[in-house]
Design a protein around this motif. Structure first.
Motif, PDB file in Angstrom:
ATOM      1  N   HIS A   1     -42.533 -22.329  18.439  1.00  0.00           N
ATOM      2  CA  HIS A   1     -41.786 -21.358  19.224  1.00  0.00           C
ATOM      3  C   HIS A   1     -40.881 -20.489  18.359  1.00  0.00           C
ATOM      4  O   HIS A   1     -40.483 -20.883  17.268  1.00  0.00           O
ATOM      5  N   ILE A   2     -40.565 -19.310  18.885  1.00  0.00           N
ATOM      6  CA  ILE A   2     -39.535 -18.442  18.324  1.00  0.00           C
ATOM      7  C   ILE A   2     -38.860 -17.714  19.475  1.00  0.00           C
ATOM      8  O   ILE A   2     -39.524 -17.205  20.379  1.00  0.00           O
ATOM      9  N   HIS A   3     -37.525 -17.711  19.462  1.00  0.00           N
ATOM     10  CA  HIS A   3     -36.754 -17.172  20.581  1.00  0.00           C
ATOM     11  C   HIS A   3     -35.687 -16.199  20.085  1.00  0.00           C
ATOM     12  O   HIS A   3     -35.096 -16.397  19.018  1.00  0.00           O
ATOM     13  N   SER A   4     -35.418 -15.170  20.866  1.00  0.00           N
ATOM     14  CA  SER A   4     -34.107 -14.538  20.806  1.00  0.00           C
ATOM     15  C   SER A   4     -33.280 -15.201  21.897  1.00  0.00           C
ATOM     16  O   SER A   4     -33.805 -15.523  22.967  1.00  0.00           O
ATOM     17  N   CYS A   5     -32.006 -15.459  21.638  1.00  0.00           N
ATOM     18  CA  CYS A   5     -31.224 -16.384  22.465  1.00  0.00           C
ATOM     19  C   CYS A   5     -30.203 -15.664  23.330  1.00  0.00           C
ATOM     20  O   CYS A   5     -29.511 -14.749  22.864  1.00  0.00           O
ATOM     21  N   ALA A   6     -30.071 -16.128  24.561  1.00  0.00           N
ATOM     22  CA  ALA A   6     -29.120 -15.528  25.492  1.00  0.00           C
ATOM     23  C   ALA A   6     -27.673 -15.803  25.101  1.00  0.00           C
ATOM     24  O   ALA A   6     -26.768 -15.160  25.629  1.00  0.00           O
ATOM     25  N   ARG A   7     -27.427 -16.735  24.178  1.00  0.00           N
ATOM     26  CA  ARG A   7     -26.070 -16.953  23.689  1.00  0.00           C
ATOM     27  C   ARG A   7     -25.732 -15.966  22.570  1.00  0.00           C
ATOM     28  O   ARG A   7     -24.607 -15.947  22.080  1.00  0.00           O
ATOM     29  N   GLY A   8     -26.697 -15.159  22.146  1.00  0.00           N
ATOM     30  CA  GLY A   8     -26.518 -14.294  20.999  1.00  0.00           C
ATOM     31  C   GLY A   8     -25.916 -12.943  21.345  1.00  0.00           C
ATOM     32  O   GLY A   8     -26.424 -12.224  22.205  1.00  0.00           O
TER      33      GLY A   8
ATOM     34  N   GLY B   1     -19.937 -15.385  26.547  1.00  0.00           N
ATOM     35  CA  GLY B   1     -19.309 -14.796  25.371  1.00  0.00           C
ATOM     36  C   GLY B   1     -20.253 -13.881  24.621  1.00  0.00           C
ATOM     37  O   GLY B   1     -19.860 -12.798  24.166  1.00  0.00           O
ATOM     38  N   GLY B   2     -21.505 -14.305  24.473  1.00  0.00           N
ATOM     39  CA  GLY B   2     -22.497 -13.462  23.817  1.00  0.00           C
ATOM     40  C   GLY B   2     -22.719 -12.167  24.577  1.00  0.00           C
ATOM     41  O   GLY B   2     -22.848 -11.093  23.974  1.00  0.00           O
ATOM     42  N   TYR B   3     -22.755 -12.266  25.904  1.00  0.00           N
ATOM     43  CA  TYR B   3     -22.950 -11.067  26.721  1.00  0.00           C
ATOM     44  C   TYR B   3     -21.782 -10.100  26.575  1.00  0.00           C
ATOM     45  O   TYR B   3     -21.980  -8.889  26.394  1.00  0.00           O
ATOM     46  N   ALA B   4     -20.556 -10.612  26.617  1.00  0.00           N
ATOM     47  CA  ALA B   4     -19.376  -9.743  26.538  1.00  0.00           C
ATOM     48  C   ALA B   4     -19.333  -9.003  25.210  1.00  0.00           C
ATOM     49  O   ALA B   4     -19.103  -7.785  25.161  1.00  0.00           O
ATOM     50  N   VAL B   5     -19.561  -9.723  24.111  1.00  0.00           N
ATOM     51  CA  VAL B   5     -19.529  -9.085  22.793  1.00  0.00           C
ATOM     52  C   VAL B   5     -20.730  -8.159  22.617  1.00  0.00           C
ATOM     53  O   VAL B   5     -20.610  -7.053  22.083  1.00  0.00           O
ATOM     54  N   GLY B   6     -21.907  -8.593  23.085  1.00  0.00           N
ATOM     55  CA  GLY B   6     -23.094  -7.755  22.966  1.00  0.00           C
ATOM     56  C   GLY B   6     -22.988  -6.470  23.753  1.00  0.00           C
ATOM     57  O   GLY B   6     -23.431  -5.407  23.295  1.00  0.00           O
ATOM     58  N   LYS B   7     -22.384  -6.530  24.928  1.00  0.00           N
ATOM     59  CA  LYS B   7     -22.194  -5.327  25.738  1.00  0.00           C
ATOM     60  C   LYS B   7     -21.281  -4.341  25.009  1.00  0.00           C
ATOM     61  O   LYS B   7     -21.555  -3.129  24.963  1.00  0.00           O
TER      62      LYS B   7
ATOM     63  N   PRO C   1     -10.363 -17.908  22.582  1.00  0.00           N
ATOM     64  CA  PRO C   1     -11.372 -17.168  23.345  1.00  0.00           C
ATOM     65  C   PRO C   1     -11.177 -17.348  24.853  1.00  0.00           C
ATOM     66  O   PRO C   1     -10.570 -18.317  25.315  1.00  0.00           O
ATOM     67  N   HIS C   2     -11.712 -16.407  25.618  1.00  0.00           N
ATOM     68  CA  HIS C   2     -11.735 -16.533  27.075  1.00  0.00           C
ATOM     69  C   HIS C   2     -12.428 -17.828  27.469  1.00  0.00           C
ATOM     70  O   HIS C   2     -13.365 -18.290  26.803  1.00  0.00           O
ATOM     71  N   ASP C   3     -11.984 -18.420  28.572  1.00  0.00           N
ATOM     72  CA  ASP C   3     -12.652 -19.608  29.098  1.00  0.00           C
ATOM     73  C   ASP C   3     -14.132 -19.311  29.357  1.00  0.00           C
ATOM     74  O   ASP C   3     -14.478 -18.284  29.935  1.00  0.00           O
ATOM     75  N   GLY C   4     -14.974 -20.224  28.931  1.00  0.00           N
ATOM     76  CA  GLY C   4     -16.407 -20.080  29.153  1.00  0.00           C
ATOM     77  C   GLY C   4     -17.137 -19.287  28.099  1.00  0.00           C
ATOM     78  O   GLY C   4     -18.373 -19.262  28.086  1.00  0.00           O
ATOM     79  N   PHE C   5     -16.409 -18.626  27.194  1.00  0.00           N
ATOM     80  CA  PHE C   5     -17.075 -17.831  26.166  1.00  0.00           C
ATOM     81  C   PHE C   5     -17.630 -18.703  25.037  1.00  0.00           C
ATOM     82  O   PHE C   5     -18.522 -18.288  24.309  1.00  0.00           O
TER      83      PHE C   5
END
Length: 423
Positions: free
Chosen positions: A30-37, A215-221, A200-204
């Motif tokens: 397998h190879i993934h791009s990760c939703a935590r990224g 956290g990955g989503y907030a920084v990626g956005k 960090p924010h809770d949950g990040f």
């Protein structure tokens, strides 16, 4: 600060520690791009403006072993040059290999693993040396500050926090003197402004250091918005109904039999849904777009939307590289746990490639996806086919936790194309 002119390209390299490496994951099969990224989310939310391509590579590369474990491989190669556990000097020693990569812009993370063992002056001097070497070769550089950690890793009032603030101020001054060096402050969306300790924010983060999906989503956005001032605008793909794969005349054409999602029922022709429970499906036609949108409402649990029809036969030979993509629009919902695109080679030793793979919290549950509405493009890492004529599997993997209301997603313009050798 923004670039003085757009960079005429979109290939973005990443250099750094586990904060970089964990944007992708690879192993046997397998190879993934990760939703935590954070870089993964920036790539998705940019809708194709940036490209952080990686590919499966099981070879061991000396100096690139995660956490310094000799003989261990990251499992992938490509534009993600992050290595878990490395200190700034380790990163500096890999620079010449990184410069052999083909990229238009590079994002640099260095120094976070040095905070307890080096002085602030030494850390900053190595950070500056890394950037200066990249600038010497004409590269455009975005330098990341030291990312703040939770108090379980950096105690309240500890020297690490004070050193990080000093280094980050010095980095701003350093970049201001170099026209091709810029600073993206990921702490601006990562740190809870109400935290007296700059945590960090809770949950990040689940461990005080690394990213969870929110956290990955907030920084990626934030990064996707920041990069709009650096990279050339993404060119919308010109769609024509006859852009189909032809082994002789159009070997890079779309292999999917129904990429425009034509049909007259609740599902476009050739699509199917397995597992889970969907409450409604419909095709959405828009006069200003050639391709239709397929909407799926998921009531709960897991579901897989098959984009390739039953009986599909792969027309490509063994050794060909393929990549899949799809555009998505996701409505706000608090139950999303998985929205990923999976491309799987059915051969005995074939690879499974996944875009935006969910993050397992370790207790059998998946980390929550963004609660807010978002849209973007999912693009699988390219894979090399093992054998000819094997069936491929392509589809959207969806999962929704318990909720009173179903969650809705729309997708359009699915693609499966042969691509150039990424190595």
């Amino acid at each position: 600060m923004t670039a003085r002119f757009p960079i005429h390209g979109k290939r973005v390299a990443l250099l750094g520690t586990s904060l970089v490496q964990q944007n992708h994951h690879a192993g046997d099969g397998h190879i993934h791009s990760c939703a935590r990224g954070w870089a993964t989310w920036a790539e998705v939310l940019s809708g194709g403006q940036l490209d952080v391509t990686v590919f499966h590579d099981s070879r061991v590369h000396p100096g690139w072993e995660p956490s310094g474990r000799v003989g261990v491989t990251r499992g992938f190669g490509g534009l993600n040059a992050g290595v878990s556990g490395q200190k700034a000097r380790d990163i500096e020693q890999r620079l010449e290999e990184v410069l052999r990569l083909d990229f238009d812009l590079i994002i640099v993370d260095a120094g976070t693993n040095d905070m307890m063992v080096e002085t602030k002056e030494v850390i900053q001097s190595i950070r500056e040396a890394i950037v200066d070497r990249l600038l010497e070769t004409g590269k455009n550089v975005i330098l990341l500050p030291i990312l703040a950690r939770g108090t379980q890793k950096w105690v309240a009032g500890g020297s690490e926090r004070a050193k990080a603030h000093w280094i980050n101020q010095k980095s701003l001054a350093f970049a201001a003197r170099r026209p091709q060096c810029h600073v993206f402050d990921w702490n601006s969306v990562w740190v809870d402004p109400h935290s007296a300790d700059g945590a960090p924010h809770d949950g990040f983060s689940d461990d005080g250091t690394h990213f969870s999906v929110p956290g990955g989503y907030a920084v990626g956005k934030a990064l996707a918005a920041y990069l709009r001032g650096f990279l050339a605008p993404s060119a919308p793909r010109i769609w024509a109904q006859d852009d189909r794969f032809d082994a002789v005349n159009n070997p890079l054409g779309n292999i999917l039999p129904n990429p425009l999602l034509a049909g007259h029922g609740p599902l476009a022709d050739g699509l199917a849904v397995s597992r889970g429970r969907t409450t409604a499906s419909r095709i959405i036609c828009q006069p200003d777009r050639v391709a239709n949108w397929q909407e799926i409402d998921v009531a709960g649990g897991e579901c897989f939307v098959h984009i390739l029809p039953d009986g599909f036969v792969n027309p490509l030979p063994a050794g060909a590289w393929v990549q899949a993509s799809v555009e998505v629009e996701v409505d706000a919902h608090d139950g999303w746990r998985d929205i990923s695109l999976i491309l799987e080679d059915g051969a005995a030793e074939g690879l499974m490639s996944q875009a935006l793979a969910p993050f397992d919290l370790g207790d059998g549950n998946l980390a929550p996806f963004p609660k807010e509405a978002w849209s973007g493009a999912l693009r699988t890492p390219p894979i090399k086919l093992k054998t000819p004529t094997q069936n491929l599997r392509l589809g959207l993997s969806l999962q929704v936790g318990r909720s009173k209301q179903p969650a809705s997603i729309r997708f359009s313009r699915p693609e499966l194309r042969q691509v150039m050798w990424p190595e």
